[in-house]
Motif scaffolding. Sequence first.
Motif, short mmCIF file in Angstrom:
data_model
loop_
_atom_site.label_atom_id
_atom_site.label_comp_id
_atom_site.label_asym_id
_atom_site.label_seq_id
_atom_site.Cartn_x
_atom_site.Cartn_y
_atom_site.Cartn_z
N VAL A 98 0.83 -1.20 0.00
CA VAL A 98 0.00 0.00 0.00
C VAL A 98 0.87 1.26 0.00
CG1 VAL A 98 -1.68 1.34 1.34
CG2 VAL A 98 -1.94 -1.15 1.11
N ALA A 99 1.92 1.24 0.83
CA ALA A 99 2.80 2.42 0.92
C ALA A 99 3.58 2.65 -0.37
CB ALA A 99 3.76 2.26 2.10
N LEU A 100 3.92 1.54 -1.07
CA LEU A 100 4.73 1.67 -2.28
C LEU A 100 3.97 2.32 -3.44
CD1 LEU A 100 6.68 -1.71 -2.34
CD2 LEU A 100 7.62 0.57 -1.97
N VAL A 101 2.65 2.36 -3.33
CA VAL A 101 1.87 2.98 -4.40
C VAL A 101 2.25 4.44 -4.58
CG1 VAL A 101 -0.48 3.65 -5.09
CG2 VAL A 101 -0.07 1.40 -4.09
N SER A 102 2.72 5.08 -3.50
CA SER A 102 3.06 6.51 -3.58
C SER A 102 4.31 6.77 -4.41
CB SER A 102 3.25 7.09 -2.18
OG SER A 102 4.36 6.48 -1.53
N ILE A 103 5.18 5.76 -4.59
CA ILE A 103 6.45 5.99 -5.29
C ILE A 103 6.25 6.35 -6.75
CG2 ILE A 103 8.57 4.88 -6.08
CD1 ILE A 103 8.84 3.54 -3.46
N PRO A 104 5.53 5.54 -7.55
CA PRO A 104 5.37 5.96 -8.96
C PRO A 104 4.65 7.29 -9.10
CG PRO A 104 3.92 4.10 -8.41
CD PRO A 104 4.87 4.25 -7.29
N VAL A 105 3.68 7.56 -8.21
CA VAL A 105 3.00 8.86 -8.27
C VAL A 105 4.00 9.98 -8.02
CG1 VAL A 105 1.21 10.30 -7.23
CG2 VAL A 105 0.83 7.84 -7.52
N SER A 106 4.86 9.79 -7.03
CA SER A 106 5.86 10.81 -6.70
C SER A 106 6.84 11.01 -7.84
CB SER A 106 6.62 10.42 -5.43
OG SER A 106 5.73 10.24 -4.35
N MET A 107 7.28 9.91 -8.46
CA MET A 107 8.25 10.01 -9.55
C MET A 107 7.66 10.74 -10.75
SD MET A 107 10.08 6.25 -9.41
CE MET A 107 11.12 6.64 -10.81
N VAL A 108 6.38 10.45 -11.06
CA VAL A 108 5.74 11.13 -12.19
C VAL A 108 5.65 12.63 -11.93
CG1 VAL A 108 3.58 11.40 -13.44
CG2 VAL A 108 4.46 9.11 -12.95
N VAL A 109 5.24 13.00 -10.72
CA VAL A 109 5.11 14.42 -10.37
C VAL A 109 6.47 15.11 -10.44
CG1 VAL A 109 4.56 16.01 -8.52
CG2 VAL A 109 3.05 14.08 -8.97
#
Length: 656
Positions: free
Chosen positions: A241-252
């Motif tokens: 669940v926590a790892l979902v934030s990584i691709p979102v952060s990288m895209v931003v």
Amino acid sequence: MSSPDNTAAESTAAETATAAQGDLKKTERIQRPRGGPHGGGGVGEKADDFWSSARRLVDRMRPERARIGFVLVLTVLSVAVSAVGPRILGHATDLVFNGLVGARMEPGTQVPEDVSTMVEQMDVVPGHGVDFDAVGKVLLGVLALYLLGALFAWLAGFVLNGLVQGVVRRLRDDVEAKIHRLPLGYFDRQPRGELLSRATNDIDNVAQSLQQTLSQLLTALLTVIGVLAMMLWISPLLALVALVSIPVSMVVAGLVMKRSQSLFVNQWRQTGVLNGLVEESYSGHALVKVFGHREETEERFGKVNDELYQASWSAQFVSGLVMPIMAFVGNLTYVVVAVVGAVRVTAGTLSIGEVQAFIQYTRQFNQPVSQVASMVNLLQSGVASAERVFQVLDAPEEDDTGRLALVDGPGEVRFEDVSFSYDPERPLIEHLDLVARPGETVAIVGPTGAGKTTLVNLVMRYYEVNAGRVLLDGVDIAQVSRRDLRGRIGMVLQDTWLFSGTIADNIAYGRPGATRDEIEAAARATFVDRFVHTLPEGYETVLEEDGANLSAGERQLLTIARAFLTDPALLILDEATSSVDTRTEALLQQAMKALRQDRTSFVIAHRLSTIRDADLIVAMEDGRIVEQGTHTELLAAGGLYARLSAAQSAAAGGEG
């Protein structure tokens, strides 16, 4: 005769002074494309790729590999300690919670069925309260771990500071050395304020960026790895669940970096333009006042300052969007983890302490990601500055290799069918032939822009001829190293260049190993000794910047003494008396006569009275030699020289 080693510094001084003199020779150099603080032409109009410049900056850290490895070990230890801490604190929470639950239960109490699964996972002893001794030991252990981690982090920062300063020091050294290897044409195209900005502001910005980002980036990356390992250990599901934030952060972060990088490059470009304007206005402050251009200068400054403001604001605003977006993503992750964790606790698969630890890990996991995002603007600013510095380091250098060696000779200079132009579309010198015989004084006269200074610059190889040859004692100077060539030449310019140091040091600049007796002998021969003895500290008198505590004539005499000390085979005097009064000029003429004795000399002069005794007078116009001869011969010919002489005589009579 002086050796090249003894006169290398004098050659550098001559190049620096000639570059400064370029602003006074604009008419003659009008054929050249030239940039300025208020126009185009500056180096670095287009930024390089971000990643290539970043990799290049990292490559410059290779000499610090040992210290980088040490910093890495210390950072790993610090992060490992920080990663273990929440897990141990979670155990303390379980001890407290289990004790509180056990204290409320009587021995033999039946646990309700709906919470039995959860209680079975707890180490609950009915009738037993909180074991404060065990809790105290856990807390003391955590405190010791955090102190140890802080020590590791401090040591890593201490070593990293020395590492960064070493990298930046070498970068400054490389830029300084590079500037001395650049051709004079580079300085003609590059505004001085812009170049100074790259050598000072941009390098300082690189240092600041490296200092603030290296430690945090390394810590952030290792923290992500360490925290992720602990999260997987506690609960793979919550970790996912926590790892979902990584691709979102990288895209931003990627979208923002792509936009803000060009904005930061523009910011530092505008900084260079502003520095150029300030340097120009400061150096010409007196003229700005005299000609009443204060309002115009202020208006230009305001316009450039506004452009810098807009560039800086845009870069900071766009890059600043990363942090709030990342915080929003992190908070969403935190909420999801808390909800899923609560469900897992009620299901009996996780304890309260484990969920608490995991929530802390979630914060720790999102914090480095947010830190990296917040450092995007600083990192991009530093890389943008590094790009500008690398553009200076990548500029084409003078080729100072030579196949032939100069030998001590009588000092004959010969121009054979020489053609030269700063701009191929605007010819300046075409098919010029001239011979300066050994020991002769050759005076070069002509109107402004005729090509006089260009002619001697070709002798110095500040520029290469487009066609033909320039020979020194029968050797083509294009086949000789510049260091060897300039080691045989002494030069005195119209604009004196003195540095902040003693009078003795300034005279010895061309020959650093000269003895005090040799320095004083050169001073006596050039009449410097007269005024030096009137100063309180004599030869140890410290000059202010540019010799501001001396008169113009005294400064010029010092430069003549400096050239005299080098004992050159060939002497170039470029309007060395044009900025002094008639009485001082007479003294300078005596000094220069002593300097020219028994050596070939080129003298550029606007005051024709100063070159009447020259062995050969060359009159130039539009890059061509229109006549040559002695003073008497040229007056009798009634050509250009005669007209110039008559005009100066009429002007002198009118002043009288």
